[in-house]
Design a protein around this motif. Structure first.
Motif, PDB file in Angstrom:
ATOM      1  N   TYR A  21       0.946  -1.184   0.067  1.00  0.00           N
ATOM      2  CA  TYR A  21      -0.015   0.003   0.095  1.00  0.00           C
ATOM      3  C   TYR A  21       0.722   1.244   0.229  1.00  0.00           C
ATOM      4  O   TYR A  21       0.675   2.177   0.720  1.00  0.00           O
ATOM      5  N   ILE A  22       1.890   1.266  -0.738  1.00  0.00           N
ATOM      6  CA  ILE A  22       2.493   2.672  -0.921  1.00  0.00           C
ATOM      7  C   ILE A  22       2.696   2.870  -2.378  1.00  0.00           C
ATOM      8  O   ILE A  22       2.479   1.886  -3.212  1.00  0.00           O
ATOM      9  N   THR A  23       3.467   3.840  -2.633  1.00  0.00           N
ATOM     10  CA  THR A  23       3.554   4.247  -4.162  1.00  0.00           C
ATOM     11  C   THR A  23       4.589   3.443  -4.581  1.00  0.00           C
ATOM     12  O   THR A  23       5.685   3.574  -4.164  1.00  0.00           O
ATOM     13  N   SER A  24       4.218   2.646  -5.611  1.00  0.00           N
ATOM     14  CA  SER A  24       5.279   1.589  -6.129  1.00  0.00           C
ATOM     15  C   SER A  24       4.669   1.100  -7.135  1.00  0.00           C
ATOM     16  O   SER A  24       3.355   1.204  -7.744  1.00  0.00           O
ATOM     17  N   PRO A  25       5.538   0.522  -8.260  1.00  0.00           N
ATOM     18  CA  PRO A  25       4.899  -0.144  -9.351  1.00  0.00           C
ATOM     19  C   PRO A  25       4.068  -1.506  -8.934  1.00  0.00           C
ATOM     20  O   PRO A  25       3.268  -1.880  -9.668  1.00  0.00           O
ATOM     21  N   TYR A  26       4.279  -1.698  -7.861  1.00  0.00           N
ATOM     22  CA  TYR A  26       3.665  -3.104  -7.387  1.00  0.00           C
ATOM     23  C   TYR A  26       2.693  -2.845  -6.423  1.00  0.00           C
ATOM     24  O   TYR A  26       2.121  -3.600  -5.801  1.00  0.00           O
ATOM     25  N   PRO A  72       7.106  -9.023  -7.563  1.00  0.00           N
ATOM     26  CA  PRO A  72       5.749  -9.159  -8.294  1.00  0.00           C
ATOM     27  C   PRO A  72       5.193 -10.037  -8.299  1.00  0.00           C
ATOM     28  O   PRO A  72       5.818 -11.244  -8.157  1.00  0.00           O
ATOM     29  N   ASN A  73       3.843 -10.224  -8.283  1.00  0.00           N
ATOM     30  CA  ASN A  73       2.941 -11.723  -8.161  1.00  0.00           C
ATOM     31  C   ASN A  73       2.922 -12.152  -9.663  1.00  0.00           C
ATOM     32  O   ASN A  73       2.520 -11.996 -10.500  1.00  0.00           O
ATOM     33  N   GLU A  74       3.958 -13.122  -9.796  1.00  0.00           N
ATOM     34  CA  GLU A  74       4.034 -13.747 -10.937  1.00  0.00           C
ATOM     35  C   GLU A  74       3.260 -14.874 -10.906  1.00  0.00           C
ATOM     36  O   GLU A  74       2.916 -15.202 -12.254  1.00  0.00           O
ATOM     37  N   PHE A  75       2.975 -15.889  -9.984  1.00  0.00           N
ATOM     38  CA  PHE A  75       2.077 -16.968 -10.060  1.00  0.00           C
ATOM     39  C   PHE A  75       1.542 -17.236  -8.534  1.00  0.00           C
ATOM     40  O   PHE A  75       2.016 -16.564  -7.677  1.00  0.00           O
ATOM     41  N   THR A  76       0.509 -18.046  -8.854  1.00  0.00           N
ATOM     42  CA  THR A  76      -0.167 -18.275  -7.458  1.00  0.00           C
ATOM     43  C   THR A  76       0.049 -19.960  -6.937  1.00  0.00           C
ATOM     44  O   THR A  76      -0.162 -20.382  -7.771  1.00  0.00           O
TER      45      THR A  76
END
Length: 112
Positions: A21-26, A72-76
């Motif tokens: 929850y911060i300013t970030s590309p993610y 980053p969330n690449e897979f689950t």
């Protein structure tokens, strides 16, 4: 059955919204390896009288929900349920020190 007051049941459940929850590309990516939902149910019973006094057993279920690999969330990673079973002995009948676990064996099985 005699000694049912020596049966124990425990339950817990959790729901965790762990996101960036911060300013970030993610922005809004979920944190890695943190399931959104999880729960556990465990019960034990210990024999109170007779030749098997102090012998007990337990059974439990653990649920772990879907979780991502990281940022980053690449897979689950898919959710699963684990079953646990245990045998134990507590008491002083065969051992000097009272009320210590002297033998225990736990078995785990994963289910997708």
């Amino acid at each position: 059955m005699a000694g049912l007051n020596h049966q124990r049941v425990s339950f817990w459940a959790a729901s965790k919204d762990s996101c960036v929850y911060i300013t970030s590309p993610y922005w809004s990516d979920r944190l890695g390896n943190v399931p959104f939902n999880s729960a556990s149910l465990w019960t034990t019973y210990q024999i109170q009288k007779g030749n098997l006094q102090g012998v007990g057993g337990g059974f439990g279920l653990v649920y772990v929900g879907d979780r991502t690999n990281g940022i980053p969330n690449e897979f689950t990673v898919p959710s699963y349920v684990r079953t646990d079973a245990a045998l134990f002995y507590r008491g002083d009948r065969y051992f000097y020190r009272k009320n210590h676990v002297r033998f225990s064996r736990q078995v785990r099985q994963l289910h997708h």
